[in-house]
Design an enzyme around this catalytic site. Sequence first.
Site, PDB file in Angstrom:
ATOM      1  N   LYS A 117       1.106  -1.231   0.486  1.00 32.28           N
ATOM      2  CA  LYS A 117      -0.450   0.211   0.342  1.00 32.28           C
ATOM      3  C   LYS A 117       1.101   1.307   0.063  1.00 32.28           C
ATOM      4  O   LYS A 117       0.297   1.999  -0.786  1.00 32.28           O
ATOM      5  CB  LYS A 117      -1.073  -0.419   0.889  1.00 32.28           C
ATOM      6  CG  LYS A 117      -1.523  -1.257   1.694  1.00 32.28           C
ATOM      7  CD  LYS A 117      -2.615  -1.190   0.099  1.00 32.28           C
ATOM      8  CE  LYS A 117      -3.844  -2.496   0.284  1.00 32.28           C
ATOM      9  NZ  LYS A 117      -3.107  -4.249   0.375  1.00 32.28           N
ATOM     10  N   GLU A 201      -2.830   7.618   6.989  1.00 34.75           N
ATOM     11  CA  GLU A 201      -3.376   8.165   6.285  1.00 34.75           C
ATOM     12  C   GLU A 201      -4.398   8.946   6.715  1.00 34.75           C
ATOM     13  O   GLU A 201      -4.695   8.424   7.412  1.00 34.75           O
ATOM     14  CB  GLU A 201      -3.543   7.841   4.469  1.00 34.75           C
ATOM     15  CG  GLU A 201      -4.655   6.866   4.881  1.00 34.75           C
ATOM     16  CD  GLU A 201      -5.015   6.232   3.631  1.00 34.75           C
ATOM     17  OE1 GLU A 201      -4.227   5.987   2.520  1.00 34.75           O
ATOM     18  OE2 GLU A 201      -6.054   5.840   3.413  1.00 34.75           O
ATOM     19  N   ASN A 236     -14.558  -2.152   8.628  1.00 33.77           N
ATOM     20  CA  ASN A 236     -13.844  -1.283   7.207  1.00 33.77           C
ATOM     21  C   ASN A 236     -13.775  -2.606   6.821  1.00 33.77           C
ATOM     22  O   ASN A 236     -12.839  -2.352   5.612  1.00 33.77           O
ATOM     23  CB  ASN A 236     -12.541  -1.402   7.672  1.00 33.77           C
ATOM     24  CG  ASN A 236     -12.189   0.172   8.447  1.00 33.77           C
ATOM     25  OD1 ASN A 236     -12.463   0.966   8.370  1.00 33.77           O
ATOM     26  ND2 ASN A 236     -11.750   0.101  10.115  1.00 33.77           N
ATOM     27  N   GLU A 276      -9.550   1.107  -5.952  1.00 32.92           N
ATOM     28  CA  GLU A 276     -10.226   1.559  -5.578  1.00 32.92           C
ATOM     29  C   GLU A 276      -9.678   3.266  -4.939  1.00 32.92           C
ATOM     30  O   GLU A 276      -8.769   3.418  -4.426  1.00 32.92           O
ATOM     31  CB  GLU A 276      -9.613   0.740  -3.452  1.00 32.92           C
ATOM     32  CG  GLU A 276     -10.371  -0.510  -3.788  1.00 32.92           C
ATOM     33  CD  GLU A 276     -10.780  -1.024  -2.525  1.00 32.92           C
ATOM     34  OE1 GLU A 276     -10.566  -0.754  -1.511  1.00 32.92           O
ATOM     35  OE2 GLU A 276     -11.005  -2.914  -2.654  1.00 32.92           O
ATOM     36  N   GLU A 290      -6.244   2.295  -2.705  1.00 36.13           N
ATOM     37  CA  GLU A 290      -5.035   1.177  -3.059  1.00 36.13           C
ATOM     38  C   GLU A 290      -5.932   0.583  -4.645  1.00 36.13           C
ATOM     39  O   GLU A 290      -6.988   0.884  -4.983  1.00 36.13           O
ATOM     40  CB  GLU A 290      -4.910   0.764  -1.934  1.00 36.13           C
ATOM     41  CG  GLU A 290      -6.653  -0.362  -2.045  1.00 36.13           C
ATOM     42  CD  GLU A 290      -6.096  -1.062   0.129  1.00 36.13           C
ATOM     43  OE1 GLU A 290      -5.435  -0.831   0.549  1.00 36.13           O
ATOM     44  OE2 GLU A 290      -7.139  -2.324  -0.196  1.00 36.13           O
ATOM     45  N   ASN A 292      -5.839  -3.354  -5.508  1.00 36.18           N
ATOM     46  CA  ASN A 292      -6.143  -4.588  -5.191  1.00 36.18           C
ATOM     47  C   ASN A 292      -6.288  -5.106  -6.791  1.00 36.18           C
ATOM     48  O   ASN A 292      -6.688  -5.630  -7.731  1.00 36.18           O
ATOM     49  CB  ASN A 292      -8.231  -5.204  -4.741  1.00 36.18           C
ATOM     50  CG  ASN A 292      -7.753  -4.407  -3.676  1.00 36.18           C
ATOM     51  OD1 ASN A 292      -6.726  -4.765  -2.945  1.00 36.18           O
ATOM     52  ND2 ASN A 292      -8.597  -4.344  -3.564  1.00 36.18           N
ATOM     53  N   PHE A 350     -22.421  -7.373  16.215  1.00 36.68           N
ATOM     54  CA  PHE A 350     -22.085  -7.972  15.180  1.00 36.68           C
ATOM     55  C   PHE A 350     -20.903  -9.108  15.349  1.00 36.68           C
ATOM     56  O   PHE A 350     -19.873  -9.093  14.246  1.00 36.68           O
ATOM     57  CB  PHE A 350     -21.213  -7.482  13.689  1.00 36.68           C
ATOM     58  CG  PHE A 350     -22.624  -6.553  13.013  1.00 36.68           C
ATOM     59  CD1 PHE A 350     -23.313  -7.268  12.171  1.00 36.68           C
ATOM     60  CD2 PHE A 350     -22.389  -5.676  13.689  1.00 36.68           C
ATOM     61  CE1 PHE A 350     -24.529  -6.544  11.649  1.00 36.68           C
ATOM     62  CE2 PHE A 350     -23.698  -4.770  13.370  1.00 36.68           C
ATOM     63  CZ  PHE A 350     -24.796  -5.068  12.617  1.00 36.68           C
TER      64      PHE A 350
END
Length: 670
Positions: A117, A201, A236, A276, A290, A292, A350
């Site tokens: 990344k 970031e 996320n 992304e 980033e 993928n 969750f």
Amino acid sequence: MPIQKILIANRGEIACRVIRTAKKMGIKTVAVYSDADANALHVREADEAVHIGPAPSSQSYIVIDKILDAIRKTGADAVHPGYGFLSENPLFAAALEKEGVTFIGPPVGAIQAMGDKITSKKIAAEAGVSTVPGHMGLIEDADEAVRISASIGYPVMIKASAGGGGKGMRIAWNDAEAREGFQSSKNEAKSSFGDDRIFIEKFVTEPRHIEIQVLGDKFGNCLYLGERECSIQRRNQKVIEEAPSPFLDEATRRAMGEQAVALAKAVGYHSAGTVEFIVDGKANRFYFLEMNTRLQVEHPVTELVTGIDLVEQMIRVASGEKLSLTQADVKLNGWAIESRLYAEDPFRNFLPSIGRLSRYRPPVEGVQADGTVVRNDTGVYEGGEISMYYDPMIAKLCTWGETRAVAIDAMAAALNDFQVEGIGHNLPFLSAVMGQERFRSGRLTTAYIAEEFPEGFSGVAPDAASSRKLAAIAAVVNARVQVRATQISGTIGNHARVVGRDWVVKLGDDAHAISLSGTAEAEIVTFAEGGESVTVAGSWHPGQTHAHFVLNGERLGVKVDLIGSAIRLRLNGMDVAARVRSPRVADLAKLMPVKLPPDTSKMLLCPMPGVITSVAVKPGDTVEAGQTLATVEAMKMENVLKAERRGVVKRVAASAGQSLAVDEMIMEFE
């Protein structure tokens, strides 16, 4: 030379997905499996299967030598890595190249450049792609993480350089959260990827997560296949995705697509990949997040709106074929939604759930009577086990419609038809989102779940109209149960048992006095209050766990379970226990005392099945609100348990390394 046999270096639904396309192309497949996956669906569906080790992925699925041994044993001439595990590991791609085996993915150099990344952001900036402000250098310790975070300005995103799928990622709003988040991210990154490098970031507030699908061949041709909106996330990790995005206009779509292609070409990319972006919902500005270098979990929605099989394209590109289409050939047709079905209990914030799937019955796939399409990518089956060792995703349910509203309605119906029992799962939550006005209007951000469910998810409470619909269904179900009972018991002397027509249906605090008339095929339910009548048709009979009822012309897929004297009904995220009683029994029921739940306020219970990785306190310690008590790892995620209030530790019942079941005691307070 065409590929003859593909080994899938993965498991679960993505392995099954690759096998499906390979079979369509006439290519043999090889599955690999750990101890935990010996009876997995992908093992059953492949032509061959090779055992590669113990359940933990660090001892099986991400051990390169074991994958290479499986290749040699089976003579596979190509490998598809799926996503996760070794899919973005340049050492794996290089090892395959050395072995003379085709890697169905991008070149090693592209994986190295984009899979890291930090490096990818530097290359993106050099290629003229808009990037998010942040610190791209490696961070040595928590103190440095705090200094960098403060200089960037809170909130910040702490991320694993080798990360993906939400692993090794934390948002910090202050120094304390930056310090704790840095260490947790390093731990998760090392556990999931074997690489604990971290970068930081700026976290964009009110962001939308939109990604561009790219596809390139080995001859320099590269194009983009539209975008996917992935803004609805939890921890996320994406939960609901769609294509196209309800936010982008054509000009922004083209700009993002062209930048994505430029970045791919800058690193000589071929195969399928995803660039992304974080998009500022207010200013309509986008920033590179980033790339993928693999197939994405949410690729089915792109396939549904473009008609392009991405796995097939990856195989053809790896075989040395040129792309058979150009950018002008790419057309977006209709709308597609993907809901990720997770083995996570939404009623427990969750948290992961494991166990046996005592019932697993997805909706009917394919083109439906109304022209919509249902697709379900899965790697499980009824009777199978959900393991604590891997990602908790059970299935990806997708629907397609000519418009976004039609696709959402199709998804709502498909979720109502999806039956899962034996574990905690997020089906009720997904159904609830489909019914929210904010979602239906397309006002999405990555903070959607936190904003719409600030106190967590506690189910959907029926409104007045829904309460009446459920009461009508419960009345009809009860009538059929009663009729069935008379057929079993027969007659006593010359007298047959008569089923009453007047009932009281209790749904939570609501009580509906109703009367039944009509026929068994079309019952008429009349409510005493207001005199409203509802015609209920449907073929449900005792023993069925799901049925379609038609109420005054409205078709509803309802899950039905008889639990003691109650009728459990689940619809659109609502989960109610209806009790249908005669008027006399209903009057007597009002006099019954209410049973109180046991007091567990002085206990710290394990919120999920998992392994205790650390206990931070001992008996006699005084703890303050917010203080860390213990850490539990489950399904590759680290969960920090904190004190809710001040107290003194009386007893510690668990220790590091111990596996606990849900609600098993960790410690007790005085």
